[in-house]
Design a protein around this motif. Sequence first.
Motif, PDB file in Angstrom:
ATOM      1  N   LYS A 170       0.816  -1.210   0.000  1.00  8.32           N
ATOM      2  CA  LYS A 170       0.000   0.000   0.000  1.00  8.32           C
ATOM      3  C   LYS A 170       0.849   1.258   0.000  1.00  8.32           C
ATOM      4  O   LYS A 170       0.639   2.171  -0.777  1.00  8.32           O
ATOM      5  CB  LYS A 170      -0.840   0.022   1.279  1.00  8.32           C
ATOM      6  CG  LYS A 170      -2.309  -0.228   1.074  1.00  8.32           C
ATOM      7  CD  LYS A 170      -2.966  -0.485   2.420  1.00  8.32           C
ATOM      8  CE  LYS A 170      -3.476   0.779   3.078  1.00  8.32           C
ATOM      9  NZ  LYS A 170      -4.090   0.497   4.386  1.00  8.32           N
ATOM     10  N   ALA A 171       1.795   1.339   0.900  1.00  7.91           N
ATOM     11  CA  ALA A 171       2.551   2.583   1.033  1.00  7.91           C
ATOM     12  C   ALA A 171       3.978   2.355   1.495  1.00  7.91           C
ATOM     13  O   ALA A 171       4.884   3.075   1.109  1.00  7.91           O
ATOM     14  CB  ALA A 171       1.845   3.510   2.027  1.00  7.91           C
ATOM     15  N   ASP A 172       4.209   1.352   2.326  1.00  9.80           N
ATOM     16  CA  ASP A 172       5.529   1.150   2.915  1.00  9.80           C
ATOM     17  C   ASP A 172       6.324   0.156   2.077  1.00  9.80           C
ATOM     18  O   ASP A 172       6.152  -1.049   2.177  1.00  9.80           O
ATOM     19  CB  ASP A 172       5.360   0.635   4.344  1.00  9.80           C
ATOM     20  CG  ASP A 172       6.690   0.592   5.086  1.00  9.80           C
ATOM     21  OD1 ASP A 172       7.736   0.804   4.437  1.00  9.80           O
ATOM     22  OD2 ASP A 172       6.680   0.342   6.291  1.00  9.80           O
ATOM     23  N   TYR A 173       7.236   0.693   1.256  1.00 12.33           N
ATOM     24  CA  TYR A 173       7.979  -0.147   0.309  1.00 12.33           C
ATOM     25  C   TYR A 173       9.318  -0.633   0.859  1.00 12.33           C
ATOM     26  O   TYR A 173      10.129  -1.161   0.110  1.00 12.33           O
ATOM     27  CB  TYR A 173       8.182   0.611  -1.012  1.00 12.33           C
ATOM     28  CG  TYR A 173       6.900   0.741  -1.787  1.00 12.33           C
ATOM     29  CD1 TYR A 173       6.454  -0.313  -2.599  1.00 12.33           C
ATOM     30  CD2 TYR A 173       6.116   1.876  -1.683  1.00 12.33           C
ATOM     31  CE1 TYR A 173       5.261  -0.225  -3.286  1.00 12.33           C
ATOM     32  CE2 TYR A 173       4.915   1.977  -2.375  1.00 12.33           C
ATOM     33  CZ  TYR A 173       4.496   0.919  -3.171  1.00 12.33           C
ATOM     34  OH  TYR A 173       3.312   1.003  -3.854  1.00 12.33           O
TER      35      TYR A 173
ATOM     36  N   VAL B 135     -10.545  -0.856   4.244  1.00 12.34           N
ATOM     37  CA  VAL B 135     -10.389  -0.998   2.796  1.00 12.34           C
ATOM     38  C   VAL B 135      -9.574  -2.254   2.466  1.00 12.34           C
ATOM     39  O   VAL B 135      -9.630  -2.786   1.363  1.00 12.34           O
ATOM     40  CB  VAL B 135      -9.744   0.278   2.196  1.00 12.34           C
ATOM     41  CG1 VAL B 135      -8.264   0.370   2.554  1.00 12.34           C
ATOM     42  CG2 VAL B 135      -9.941   0.365   0.693  1.00 12.34           C
ATOM     43  N   VAL B 183       5.992   7.555   4.459  1.00 18.66           N
ATOM     44  CA  VAL B 183       5.106   6.606   3.777  1.00 18.66           C
ATOM     45  C   VAL B 183       3.823   7.291   3.304  1.00 18.66           C
ATOM     46  O   VAL B 183       3.210   6.890   2.330  1.00 18.66           O
ATOM     47  CB  VAL B 183       4.772   5.383   4.662  1.00 18.66           C
ATOM     48  CG1 VAL B 183       5.942   4.423   4.711  1.00 18.66           C
ATOM     49  CG2 VAL B 183       4.354   5.779   6.061  1.00 18.66           C
ATOM     50  N   LEU B 184       3.429   8.334   4.041  1.00 13.27           N
ATOM     51  CA  LEU B 184       2.325   9.207   3.628  1.00 13.27           C
ATOM     52  C   LEU B 184       2.797  10.638   3.858  1.00 13.27           C
ATOM     53  O   LEU B 184       3.774  10.861   4.557  1.00 13.27           O
ATOM     54  CB  LEU B 184       1.075   8.962   4.486  1.00 13.27           C
ATOM     55  CG  LEU B 184       0.306   7.657   4.287  1.00 13.27           C
ATOM     56  CD1 LEU B 184      -0.742   7.492   5.386  1.00 13.27           C
ATOM     57  CD2 LEU B 184      -0.391   7.625   2.924  1.00 13.27           C
ATOM     58  N   TRP B 251      -4.871   9.486   1.774  1.00 12.63           N
ATOM     59  CA  TRP B 251      -4.746   8.317   0.908  1.00 12.63           C
ATOM     60  C   TRP B 251      -5.039   8.668  -0.545  1.00 12.63           C
ATOM     61  O   TRP B 251      -4.476   8.098  -1.462  1.00 12.63           O
ATOM     62  CB  TRP B 251      -5.624   7.168   1.395  1.00 12.63           C
ATOM     63  CG  TRP B 251      -4.957   6.443   2.517  1.00 12.63           C
ATOM     64  CD1 TRP B 251      -5.253   6.541   3.846  1.00 12.63           C
ATOM     65  CD2 TRP B 251      -3.828   5.553   2.416  1.00 12.63           C
ATOM     66  NE1 TRP B 251      -4.376   5.757   4.580  1.00 12.63           N
ATOM     67  CE2 TRP B 251      -3.508   5.149   3.733  1.00 12.63           C
ATOM     68  CE3 TRP B 251      -3.066   5.067   1.347  1.00 12.63           C
ATOM     69  CZ2 TRP B 251      -2.448   4.266   4.005  1.00 12.63           C
ATOM     70  CZ3 TRP B 251      -2.020   4.192   1.620  1.00 12.63           C
ATOM     71  CH2 TRP B 251      -1.718   3.799   2.941  1.00 12.63           C
ATOM     72  N   TYR B 259      -7.936   5.379  -3.988  1.00  7.62           N
ATOM     73  CA  TYR B 259      -8.706   5.883  -2.864  1.00  7.62           C
ATOM     74  C   TYR B 259      -9.375   7.200  -3.234  1.00  7.62           C
ATOM     75  O   TYR B 259      -8.707   8.213  -3.383  1.00  7.62           O
ATOM     76  CB  TYR B 259      -7.808   6.100  -1.641  1.00  7.62           C
ATOM     77  CG  TYR B 259      -6.903   4.922  -1.342  1.00  7.62           C
ATOM     78  CD1 TYR B 259      -7.396   3.809  -0.664  1.00  7.62           C
ATOM     79  CD2 TYR B 259      -5.577   4.916  -1.764  1.00  7.62           C
ATOM     80  CE1 TYR B 259      -6.580   2.727  -0.399  1.00  7.62           C
ATOM     81  CE2 TYR B 259      -4.748   3.844  -1.497  1.00  7.62           C
ATOM     82  CZ  TYR B 259      -5.256   2.745  -0.820  1.00  7.62           C
ATOM     83  OH  TYR B 259      -4.433   1.683  -0.561  1.00  7.62           O
TER      84      TYR B 259
END
Lengths: 218, 313
Positions: A170-173, B135, B183-184, B251, B259
Amino acid sequence: MLMSQSLKSPFAKPIIFVACLVPMAVLIWQAFVGDLGANPVETITRDTGDWVLRFLMITLAITPIRVWAGNTAIGRFRRMLGLYCFFYAFCHFLIWFVADHSLDLGDMIEDIIDRPYITFGFSAFILLIPLAITSNNAMVRKLGKTWKKLHKLVYAILILGIMHYLWLTKADYLEPGLYAFIAVILLLQRLPGRKKKSVKSRTLADVPLSTKAKFSSS
Amino acid sequence: MIKVRKPWEISESKVTPEEIYQQRRLFMKAGGTLGTVMLLSPWSNASASLVIGDYQRNVITLDEEITKEADATSYNNFYEFGTGKGDPVKKSQKFDTSDWKITVGGECGKPGEYALEDLIDSSAIEERIYRLRCVEAWSMVIPWLGVPLASILKKLEPNSKARYVAFKTLHDPRQMPGQNRSVLQWPYREGLRIDEAMHPLTLMSVGMYGKTMPNQNGAPIRLVVPWKYGFKSIKSIVSIDFTEEQPSTSWNMSSSREYGFYSNVNPEVNHPRWSQKKERRIGEFFKQDTLMFNGYGEEVASLYDDMDLRVNF
């Protein structure tokens, strides 16, 4: 060389065989005592998936290690390690098919078509099957040079496996990136230019059967 | 163990114009019994400014088994404390939520900095049992404690330009180690259209399972929007902004293809990563069907009457 000698010991193979079962034993133990967390299916899926990639990479590292360290004894574990990769891949597939798709083929096929990461992962699993089937001595003998060609599929499997992991993230590579990095090294090491130097880089199929017998008895 | 769950039976009458009456008729099963629970949770913060004493029990209930508290407080997505599901409970225990302030701004009559007790009337706290659908295709049933978000927003007097409400999570990498990695884009941002925010089901929550909100679940104050995917229910809120334009949300900024701003639970809209048709209820082995709007369609579908939910996913 102590290392080389211990690898040649008749106990080396059974010890490695049992060691490779430890991740599975740990999962079964955790399931037994209820220590798989709030989402046990996810834990089993993730864990077995990790071990597929780890065994795949260990298997692919055998030849370079043999060449660089000049350690020929290590080569005889490669088949077993490769088969363990398949074993964990089968478990990984099974938990997904049973728990996520309730053994519903249609449902599973839809998932394979709709989601790229599953397309990659499932293709890698399918490609592993012929390699597992043709891993015994009889098949090696029967297929000869074709065996070597066939088993080059392992590189496609590695790439598909890495894509499977990257695509589901999802986001953490960080972790999939680490696996991808190791995979790239393993692939670069095998570039045609390098191969000429590696005199001893022989596959099982290259080894005459007479020496193969010697290999396993030594 | 497979448990066959009854879908949430909803009465047929759709004529009552006042949405709120409908809610009450559907949900108020226990007739608002007053419950007092000693707040001795291991997470309760002695210096927290808001004290939950009495609360209205079972104001909204579900005929479904409540997720084990141990699971709901140990399996969390709260990237501020790490991306692993077990990271939040491990890394949030020293998180200091005392003297919490929420900054209110934008299109409203009462901007400023507020303490929790300024915004939440502790005597109005009610318990609501909602489904939570992540999700990632897993779900829980959680007894939340809180007040309707509408009751807070009304105090802040949104003006006619306030078409959206934007929220932000605390940005404090010293306390939130997950924020040391990008990460975000931090701080975490979420938003609702004003009618979604004012909807009676939308809850501003300060506790769960009869206790103050555990740090790993979004202490001291978080949003709960039961018909949307879990990531819309932003945690540890420090800012509320009324805006005219649709606010950007974390997201969606990370991957707009995956998203959407609305992110309503919708089994018909395919997601590239997870099939949204089914979900694994935490505690179950097999998956079960996901319900449109997470089963809250009768209450919220009208919010989206003129929208194509495949486009506005």
